[in-house]
Write an enzyme that holds these catalytic residues in place. Structure first.
Site, PDB file in Angstrom:
ATOM      1  N   GLU A  46      -9.965   4.673   9.685  1.00  0.00           N
ATOM      2  CA  GLU A  46     -10.313   5.462   8.501  1.00  0.00           C
ATOM      3  C   GLU A  46     -11.476   4.813   7.758  1.00  0.00           C
ATOM      4  OE1 GLU A  46      -6.412   5.180   6.580  1.00  0.00           O
ATOM      5  OE2 GLU A  46      -7.426   4.637   4.743  1.00  0.00           O
ATOM      6  N   HIS A  92      -2.713  -0.869   6.202  1.00  0.00           N
ATOM      7  CA  HIS A  92      -3.857  -0.881   5.284  1.00  0.00           C
ATOM      8  C   HIS A  92      -4.658  -2.175   5.380  1.00  0.00           C
ATOM      9  CE1 HIS A  92      -5.429   1.701   1.880  1.00  0.00           C
ATOM     10  NE2 HIS A  92      -5.052   2.526   2.828  1.00  0.00           N
ATOM     11  N   TYR A 126       0.825  -1.202   0.000  1.00  0.00           N
ATOM     12  CA  TYR A 126       0.000   0.000   0.000  1.00  0.00           C
ATOM     13  C   TYR A 126       0.867   1.263   0.000  1.00  0.00           C
ATOM     14  CZ  TYR A 126      -2.166   4.032   1.862  1.00  0.00           C
ATOM     15  OH  TYR A 126      -2.535   5.322   2.028  1.00  0.00           O
TER      16      TYR A 126
HETATM   17 MG    MG Z   1      -4.566   4.699   6.221  1.00  0.00          MG
END
Ligand code: MG
Length: 421
Positions: free
Chosen positions: A277, A227, A177
């Site tokens: 997130e 991630h 990521y």
């Molecule tokens: Mg992030």
């Protein structure tokens, strides 16, 4: 302008005659990333507000949600009844708490806060209780296909004054990521030779941080984003491997489907965990903050439904010793970035703010867009957000389907199975 009729009046008198006269969703992609901003106009000539509704992966659905579903609930209402309007928008769908709806609600919510600030003649952070700090410290992202490239970029950020840097290094094939993949393929015999390898990741990541401490020294805070690609036990293994390098935080170690394991992971992790997130509701975020599994809450404010729910999360975080680290890469509009900063400077729970260096064309579309200086973000002192939208400039950057689809479709393991992108 005379006040438009509404089918949904508040059952109480309003102090002033001003009413919401229109609601529109504007899409623009000055950096190639579709940004959705809601403009709420009022019966007061020239008084309008802007709110971030950016869900870049499904932006067309947000536009429809705003214009086809929410506008009729909102037009004709007194713009100062923010909490009631946001509750009406949320509860009237009966089923609630998804990213499309919450981004649409956020667009209206943040626009109403902008209007409230403009009516008061004060920046929004003053409406939230005023400053508890002068500025927000930020981190930026250093990434490369090799350790050397990553650390070259980290050194440039240090020279620009950053005190916090997130490091990501590429892996073979399609890579990891947030970093450029390398051209080499470690296992050409694999069913998906460009796939992500946890073995390679576990070798590369501690090596990256060992090299970073060697080259950058101890006088800088280092961060890393997993991630969502690890299992809960793998997350503990990685956190322990990174202990010698004193991370500021380790981000999103497991996917949302496994958040119930976070208290155990955190208890076993020697480095602080930042999570969230991918929260798509204030309920999700509250569970994380109050559940004992996170050190930093990292929600994307528009995915919670805007400033109104996010300030409650900040307040809850303050009470239980969790810090905030609002998500804010390039798929946050400058209006959303200003909303994050209003929370940052007014909340005692502030931990760190993710930064994004907007391209100059973004500043053309959104006059007033904030700039990071020596790592610091200082809020506009203009009324509301202090951010405008030049619709003519916005029209120069039409949005297309997000590039995110192409990226997400290719994040697979060596065996070909899809992974969390
Ligand atoms: Mg992030």
């Amino acid at each position: 302008m005379s006040a438009p009729e509404t089918e949904f009046p508040a059952p109480w008198p309003s102090g002033e005659d001003v009413r919401i006269s229109g609601v529109r969703a504007i899409v623009t992609a000055p950096e190639g990333i579709p940004l959705v901003v809601v403009k709420v106009t009022t019966t007061d000539d020239g008084l309008y507000g802007l709110g971030c509704a950016t869900f870049t992966q499904r932006w067309k659905a947000v536009v429809s949600y705003v214009e086809d579903h929410l506008a009729r609930l909102v037009v004709g209402r007194y713009p100062g009844d923010i909490e009631d309007i946001v509750r009406l928008a949320k509860l009237s769908s009966y089923w609630r708490e998804g990213p499309v709806g919450n981004n649409a609600i956020s667009g209206i919510d943040q626009a109403l806060w902008d209007i409230a600030g403009k009516r008061a003649g004060r920046p929004v952070h003053e409406l939230l209780g005023g400053k508890v700090r002068a500025a927000a410290d930020t981190y930026l992202h250093a990434a490369g296909s090799t350790v050397e490239e990553t650390l070259d970029q980290a050194e440039r950020l240090r020279e620009a004054g950053l005190r916090h840097i997130r490091l990501q290094v590429g892996q073979s094939g399609r890579g990891t990521y947030g970093a450029t993949p390398t051209a080499d393929i470690t296992d050409p015999t694999a069913p998906y030779p460009g796939g992500w390898s946890v073995t390679e990741y576990f070798r590369n990541t501690p090596a990256l941080f060992a090299a970073a401490r060697e080259r950058l020294g101890d006088d800088v805070e280092l961060l890393h984003d997993v991630h969502s690609r690890l299992s809960p036990k793998q997350a503990v293994v990685l956190a322990r491997a990174l202990e010698p390098y004193r991370l500021f935080f380790l981000e999103d170690v497991v996917a949302p489907e496994h958040w119930s394991a976070l208290p155990d992971v955190r208890a076993a992790s020697p480095v602080p965990l930042a999570v969230g997130e991918l929260t798509t509701s204030v309920t999700d975020a509250a569970r994380l903050v109050l559940g004992g599994g996170v050190d930093y809450i990292r929600s994307h404010v528009s995915d919670l439904g805007g400033l109104t729910p996010a300030r409650k999360i900040a307040a809850a975080a303050e009470l239980v010793g969790v810090r905030t680290a609002w998500h804010a890469p390039g798929d946050t509009s400058p209006v959303g970035a200003a909303a994050n900063l209003a929370l940052d400077v007014s909340s005692p729970a502030f931990g760190i703010q993710e930064g994004h260096v907007y391209a100059e064309q973004v500043h053309d579309v959104f006059p007033g867009t904030l700039r990071i200086e020596h790592g610091w973000l200082r809020p506009n002192e203009a009324p509301g957000w202090g951010i405008d939208l030049d619709e003519e400039q916005a029209g120069r950057y039409p949005a297309d389907h997000s590039r995110h689809d192409a990226w997400a479709a290719h994040v697979r393991g060596l065996d070909g199975g899809l992974l969390a992108p």
